[in-house]
Write an enzyme that holds these catalytic residues in place. Structure first.
Site, PDB file in Angstrom:
ATOM      1  N   ASP A 237       5.134 -22.275  37.926  1.00  0.00           N
ATOM      2  CA  ASP A 237       3.855 -22.841  37.506  1.00  0.00           C
ATOM      3  C   ASP A 237       3.684 -22.489  36.032  1.00  0.00           C
ATOM      4  O   ASP A 237       3.510 -21.330  35.678  1.00  0.00           O
ATOM      5  CB  ASP A 237       2.733 -22.230  38.357  1.00  0.00           C
ATOM      6  CG  ASP A 237       1.336 -22.505  37.814  1.00  0.00           C
ATOM      7  OD1 ASP A 237       1.194 -23.238  36.820  1.00  0.00           O
ATOM      8  OD2 ASP A 237       0.374 -21.947  38.393  1.00  0.00           O
TER       9      ASP A 237
ATOM     10  N   TRP B 170      -3.395 -17.117  41.057  1.00  0.00           N
ATOM     11  CA  TRP B 170      -2.734 -18.411  41.232  1.00  0.00           C
ATOM     12  C   TRP B 170      -1.519 -18.316  42.144  1.00  0.00           C
ATOM     13  O   TRP B 170      -1.248 -19.241  42.931  1.00  0.00           O
ATOM     14  CB  TRP B 170      -2.367 -19.002  39.870  1.00  0.00           C
ATOM     15  CG  TRP B 170      -3.560 -19.064  38.966  1.00  0.00           C
ATOM     16  CD1 TRP B 170      -3.700 -18.505  37.734  1.00  0.00           C
ATOM     17  CD2 TRP B 170      -4.827 -19.692  39.243  1.00  0.00           C
ATOM     18  NE1 TRP B 170      -4.956 -18.746  37.224  1.00  0.00           N
ATOM     19  CE2 TRP B 170      -5.665 -19.467  38.130  1.00  0.00           C
ATOM     20  CE3 TRP B 170      -5.326 -20.422  40.320  1.00  0.00           C
ATOM     21  CZ2 TRP B 170      -6.974 -19.940  38.059  1.00  0.00           C
ATOM     22  CZ3 TRP B 170      -6.638 -20.893  40.266  1.00  0.00           C
ATOM     23  CH2 TRP B 170      -7.436 -20.652  39.151  1.00  0.00           C
TER      24      TRP B 170
ATOM     25  N   LYS C 264      -4.577 -27.996  29.931  1.00  0.00           N
ATOM     26  CA  LYS C 264      -4.646 -26.822  29.071  1.00  0.00           C
ATOM     27  C   LYS C 264      -3.881 -27.046  27.764  1.00  0.00           C
ATOM     28  O   LYS C 264      -4.415 -26.837  26.684  1.00  0.00           O
ATOM     29  CB  LYS C 264      -4.104 -25.591  29.802  1.00  0.00           C
ATOM     30  CG  LYS C 264      -4.891 -25.262  31.070  1.00  0.00           C
ATOM     31  CD  LYS C 264      -4.323 -24.061  31.786  1.00  0.00           C
ATOM     32  CE  LYS C 264      -5.001 -23.813  33.123  1.00  0.00           C
ATOM     33  NZ  LYS C 264      -6.413 -23.432  33.008  1.00  0.00           N
TER      34      LYS C 264
END
Length: 355
Positions: free
Chosen positions: A167, A100, A191
């Site tokens: 993030d 990521w 999530k």
């Protein structure tokens, strides 16, 4: 009603209490005679719900009004782009802990110079680097707080003299943090926070003052702040699910209670791995293990495939590892119950005994 044990990495389970509560609002939201997917984003009813959601975010994070809360479509991929478009003037520093951050760096490279301030690539991203090295002229440090693919998580964050962007897609509101360490935090909501369709962004006013203005209005965080997330039609239903999930989290006892529960869930699975005498092999080093994503392997890919199939037959879903690295993964996001973690731990013990 049959409910499986859902360990998907995202979209992920939502609290059953929240899902049950959605039913009435799908046809009549707060006595409007319209469902939540039908109301206008310019209506008083939507604005009240949006304001309420922002208040809940501030209360749970402990942040004051100098941090602005907005919702942006486009998910994490959009945030890889927007963070750089807005704040990369000279150099962007990235703490490389896996896929990521690599994707964020790649997208940022279109707007300026980027470099790795640290990296755990040398050991297959099995740990979190403890230091970062910043170059002169750096605009910000960007990191990923929890790494879903490799199962690593920051237990402590670096202290730096530049703005820090995080993030937190996979561990947002899963534990207590000093959120004031960050100048911008973002999270795809699918999530821990709600249904897919938006990213929650919390941005400090002082960072907004540094933002570039030579980019289209749609990609400016300032635009979302000034328009209160309604510059264009926002993802109404997704924001609504965040609202309901935050109410559930408050009712549970906030981040302190959530962290305690998440510790128990993760401990159940890691105890099986650590006590398996090598049958299960954890990927992350112990001190950097994620509470959200437990990653592990078995001796052969064939045995892992058998594990996934047998688990599915017993009602355990989503245990196959990410396609880039293989192996196995149990995602233990906020809505995953302690009962689910205990049941998986028992299944893992039985699978080992049978092999």
């Amino acid at each position: 009603m049959k409910r499986v044990y859902n360990f998907n990495a995202g979209p992920s389970p939502m609290p059953l209490e929240v899902l049950e509560g959605l039913k009435a609002d799908l046809t009549d939201f707060r006595q409007t005679g319209m469902g939540i997917t039908e109301i206008s984003h310019r209506s008083k009813e939507f604005q009240v719900m949006l304001d309420e959601t922002k208040v809940l975010v501030h209360h749970l994070t402990g942040l004051d009004d100098s941090y602005k809360v907005v919702f942006v479509q486009g998910g994490g991929t959009m945030q890889f782009i927007m963070t750089a478009m807005n704040f990369l003037h000279c150099k962007g520093a990235y703490a490389d802990t896996g896929v990521w951050t690599k994707k964020a760096m790649k997208n940022a490279s279109y707007y300026g110079t980027v470099y790795e301030a640290s990296s755990s690539k040398d050991k297959k991203y099995s740990y979190i680097p403890k230091t970062v090295k910043l170059e002169a002229g750096t605009d910000y440090l960007y990191l990923c707080a929890n790494n879903t693919i490799y199962g690593t998580e920051y237990q402590e964050f670096p202290r730096v003299e530049v703005p820090m962007i995080a993030d937190m897609s996979s561990n947002m509101l899963s534990r207590t943090y000093d959120f004031t360490k960050f100048d911008l935090v973002w999270a795809g909501v699918q999530k821990n926070l709600g249904a897919a369709g938006t990213a929650l962004v919390i941005v400090k006013e002082s960072l907004l003052e540094r933002a570039r203005t030579d980019i289209p209005e749609f990609f400016r965080y300032e635009t979302y702040v000034k328009s209160d997330s309604t510059y264009n039609t926002p993802p109404v239903f997704s924001i609504y699910t965040v609202n309901r999930t935050l109410h559930w989290l408050e009712k549970l006892g906030g981040l302190t209670a959530m962290e305690a529960l998440n510790r128990k869930k993760a401990a159940e699975i890691y105890a099986v791995i650590d006590g398996s005498e090598g049958f299960y092999r954890g990927h992350a080093v112990k001190e950097d293990r994620s509470r959200m994503n437990v990653t592990f392997t078995l001796e052969t890919p064939e045995l892992e495939a058998e594990f996934v199939e047998q688990a599915k037959a017993h009602g355990f879903i989503g245990l196959k590892g990410h396609r880039l690295v293989g192996g196995l993964r149990a995602s233990l996001y906020n809505a995953v119950t302690l009962e689910a973690a205990e049941a998986l731990a028992m299944f893992m013990k039985e699978f080992q005994n049978n092999h």
